[in-house]
Design a protein around this motif. Structure first.
Motif, mmCIF file in Angstrom:
data_model
loop_
_atom_site.group_PDB
_atom_site.id
_atom_site.type_symbol
_atom_site.label_atom_id
_atom_site.label_comp_id
_atom_site.label_asym_id
_atom_site.label_seq_id
_atom_site.Cartn_x
_atom_site.Cartn_y
_atom_site.Cartn_z
ATOM 1 N N ALA A 188 -48.958 81.816 -7.727
ATOM 2 C CA ALA A 188 -49.866 82.209 -6.654
ATOM 3 C C ALA A 188 -49.156 81.983 -5.330
ATOM 4 O O ALA A 188 -48.493 80.965 -5.137
ATOM 5 N N VAL A 189 -49.282 82.929 -4.412
ATOM 6 C CA VAL A 189 -48.610 82.859 -3.117
ATOM 7 C C VAL A 189 -49.642 82.976 -2.011
ATOM 8 O O VAL A 189 -50.543 83.822 -2.074
ATOM 9 N N THR A 190 -49.505 82.130 -0.983
ATOM 10 C CA THR A 190 -50.363 82.257 0.196
ATOM 11 C C THR A 190 -49.561 82.811 1.362
ATOM 12 O O THR A 190 -48.355 82.595 1.460
ATOM 13 N N VAL A 209 -53.015 85.203 -1.728
ATOM 14 C CA VAL A 209 -54.168 84.718 -0.971
ATOM 15 C C VAL A 209 -53.824 84.752 0.513
ATOM 16 O O VAL A 209 -52.861 84.112 0.948
ATOM 17 N N ASN A 210 -54.609 85.493 1.288
ATOM 18 C CA ASN A 210 -54.452 85.518 2.743
ATOM 19 C C ASN A 210 -55.221 84.332 3.310
ATOM 20 O O ASN A 210 -56.441 84.308 3.303
ATOM 21 N N TYR A 211 -54.468 83.325 3.824
ATOM 22 C CA TYR A 211 -55.146 82.099 4.250
ATOM 23 C C TYR A 211 -55.855 82.235 5.590
ATOM 24 O O TYR A 211 -56.605 81.336 5.987
ATOM 25 N N PRO A 215 -59.695 80.592 4.642
ATOM 26 C CA PRO A 215 -59.182 79.285 5.078
ATOM 27 C C PRO A 215 -59.220 78.229 3.972
ATOM 28 O O PRO A 215 -58.337 77.370 3.917
ATOM 29 N N ASP A 216 -60.230 78.296 3.107
ATOM 30 C CA ASP A 216 -60.282 77.384 1.962
ATOM 31 C C ASP A 216 -59.527 78.021 0.798
ATOM 32 O O ASP A 216 -60.096 78.336 -0.258
ATOM 33 N N TRP A 217 -58.216 78.208 1.009
ATOM 34 C CA TRP A 217 -57.434 78.998 0.052
ATOM 35 C C TRP A 217 -57.259 78.308 -1.294
ATOM 36 O O TRP A 217 -56.776 78.925 -2.254
ATOM 37 N N HIS A 218 -57.666 77.042 -1.367
ATOM 38 C CA HIS A 218 -57.612 76.390 -2.679
ATOM 39 C C HIS A 218 -58.620 77.002 -3.649
ATOM 40 O O HIS A 218 -58.410 76.952 -4.870
ATOM 41 N N ARG A 219 -59.702 77.583 -3.100
ATOM 42 C CA ARG A 219 -60.754 78.113 -3.971
ATOM 43 C C ARG A 219 -60.258 79.263 -4.860
ATOM 44 O O ARG A 219 -60.450 79.230 -6.086
ATOM 45 N N SER A 239 -48.849 68.163 7.118
ATOM 46 C CA SER A 239 -50.116 67.453 7.309
ATOM 47 C C SER A 239 -51.338 68.365 7.338
ATOM 48 O O SER A 239 -52.377 68.027 6.762
ATOM 49 N N ALA A 240 -51.242 69.524 7.978
ATOM 50 C CA ALA A 240 -52.424 70.375 8.117
ATOM 51 C C ALA A 240 -52.770 71.132 6.840
ATOM 52 O O ALA A 240 -53.927 71.519 6.637
ATOM 53 N N THR A 241 -51.790 71.346 5.972
ATOM 54 C CA THR A 241 -52.050 72.105 4.746
ATOM 55 C C THR A 241 -52.229 71.205 3.521
ATOM 56 O O THR A 241 -52.749 71.649 2.496
ATOM 57 N N LEU A 242 -51.821 69.949 3.613
ATOM 58 C CA LEU A 242 -51.922 69.049 2.463
ATOM 59 C C LEU A 242 -53.347 68.906 1.911
ATOM 60 O O LEU A 242 -53.520 68.871 0.683
ATOM 61 N N PRO A 243 -54.378 68.807 2.761
ATOM 62 C CA PRO A 243 -55.733 68.699 2.187
ATOM 63 C C PRO A 243 -56.083 69.857 1.252
ATOM 64 O O PRO A 243 -56.657 69.642 0.169
ATOM 65 N N ASN A 244 -55.748 71.078 1.644
ATOM 66 C CA ASN A 244 -55.988 72.220 0.764
ATOM 67 C C ASN A 244 -55.097 72.159 -0.475
ATOM 68 O O ASN A 244 -55.527 72.515 -1.577
#
Length: 322
Positions: A188-190, A209-211, A215-219, A239-244
Motif C-alpha cells: 500500500a502506498v500513500t 491512498v491520497n492522504y 487524513p486518517d489514511w490508516h483506515r 513525528s507528524a505521521t507516526l500516530p497514523n
C-alpha cells in the motif's frame, strides 16, 4: 589536471559555487574515482541549507552518492582496480555486523568526502562494484535510497504474503515498493498526488491512498488488510505521521523509521505500541555486506531504479531546488 567541483562557502543553495580545483591524488588505501553520475537525497539538501547540522568546515564539497570509474588506486588497495565501474558506499567503515556510533564519522558527503566533483578521492571501503548492466545514473541512486529501503524491509524478512505500507513516493519509498513486490508482499502506498499514486500502481502497488483526501489514511490500509493492519510500515515522515503509522500497523508488526520529513520530535501515544507489541526500528542506511546482498538481489530480479529527472553536472543547484 583541474577538475570542476561544487563548493559550499556558506549555508544555503545560493552559496553553492562551481569552481575548478587541482586533481587530487589517492593516498594509501584510497581510490580516485572519475565521477560519471551523482544522485541527490534529502540529506544533501538539508546539509547544504544547514538544517542537518551546522558543523561543516567551509568551504566544503558535499553530496554523498555517486557512481563512476576507478581512475587510480593508492597503495594497499586490493578490492578494486583502475577501470572498475563502481558506486559509493555511504558509511565506508561499516563493513558488516551491528551498527556502531563511530561509523557516522566516515559518512560520505559530510563529514567524509563529497561527490559533487568531476573526480573524488574515496576510501577503498567507500566503493563497491556496480550491478551488472546498470548505467552510472542508475547505480548512483542505490547507496542511500535503495539500501535504506532494503534495510527497512529486512526488519520483516521474509515478506512473502505479508503487507507493507509505504509512506510517500520519494526515493526510499519507491525502492521499498519495487523490492517488496519482488519479495512477494502486497504493498500500500500513500501520496498527496493522484498522478503519483497512478505511477505507483504501474510499479505494482496494490493500494493507493491520497492522504490529503483521507487524513486518517490508516483506515483504508486496515480495511485493505481485513482490519488487521500492515505487517510493516516504511515511515518517512517522522513525528507528524507516526500516530497514523501506529494505527496502520498490525499487532506484532514493525514500523521502519527512516525519515523525519515532518520533524524530529513530537508526542507519540506509547500505549498502542505497548498494548499491541509494535516495534519501531530506526534505520540509518546499512553495511557494505548488506549493500552487496542488495546488489546481488537487484541483478537477480532485474529491478531498475525509477529516475524522476536528470540534470547536467553544472545544473546541480537547479536539481537541488527541484
Amino acid at each position: 589536471m583541474p577538475v570542476k567541483t561544487f563548493e559550499l562557502t556558506d549555508y544555503g543553495l545560493d552559496n553553492l559555487h562551481l569552481v575548478t580545483r587541482p586533481d587530487a591524488q589517492p593516498g594509501p588505501g584510497e581510490v580516485l574515482v572519475d565521477v560519471r553520475a551523482i544522485s541527490l537525497n534529502y540529506r544533501d539538501l538539508s546539509t547544504i541549507e544547514g538544517r542537518y547540522a551546522r558543523s561543516l568546515e567551509l568551504p566544503a564539497v558535499l553530496v554523498a552518492d555517486c557512481a563512476g570509474v576507478v581512475f587510480e588506486a593508492g597503495s594497499g588497495v586490493n578490492r578494486v582496480k583502475p577501470g572498475d565501474r563502481v558506486m559509493s558506499h555511504f558509511m565506508p567503515d561499516w563493513v558488516d555486523g551491528p551498527f556502531r556510533d563511530e561509523y557516522q564519522r566516515t559518512t560520505l558527503g559530510s563529514p567524509g568526502p563529497g561527490a559533487a566533483a568531476a573526480r573524488v578521492v574515496l576510501p577503498e571501503g567507500g566503493v563497491l562494484p556496480m550491478p551488472a548492466g546498470y548505467s552510472f545514473a542508475e547505480a548512483a541512486t542505490l547507496p542511500i535510497a535503495a539500501l535504506t529501503a532494503w534495510s527497512s524491509l529486512a526488519t520483516s524478512f521474509p515478506l512473502e504474503g505479508k503487507t507493507v505500507a509505504v509512506l510517500g513516493t520519494g526515493g526510499v519509498s519507491i525502492f521499498g515498493l519495487q523490492l517488496a513486490k519482488r519479495m512477494g508482499a502486497r504493498v500500500a502506498v500513500t501520496s498527496k498526488g493522484d498522478a503519483k499514486l497512478a505511477r505507483a500502481a504501474e510499479l505494482g502497488a496494490d493500494l493507493g491512498v491520497n492522504y490529503v483526501d483521507e487524513p486518517d489514511w490508516h483506515r483504508p490500509i486496515r480495511t485493505f488488510t481485513d482490519g488487521l493492519g500492515a505487517d510493516l510500515v516504511l515511515e518517512a515522515g517522522g513525528s507528524a505521521t507516526l500516530p497514523n503509522s501506529i494505527k496502520a500497523t498490525r499487532s506484532g508488526g514493525v514500523i521502519a523509521l527512516f525519515g523525519v520529513l515532518t520533524g524530529g520530535a513530537g508526542e507519540i501515544e506509547t500505549r498502542a505500541l505497548l498494548a499491541r507489541r509494535i516495534s519501531i526500528a530506526g534505520i540509518f542506511v546499512d553495511s557494505r555486506r548488506s549493500f552487496e546482498d542488495l546488489a546481488a538481489f537487484l541483478e537477480k530480479e532485474s529491478v531498475r531504479p525509477v529516475i524522476g529527472a536528470e540534470f547536467s553536472f553544472e545544473e546541480l543547484p537547479d536539481a537541488l531546488r527541484m
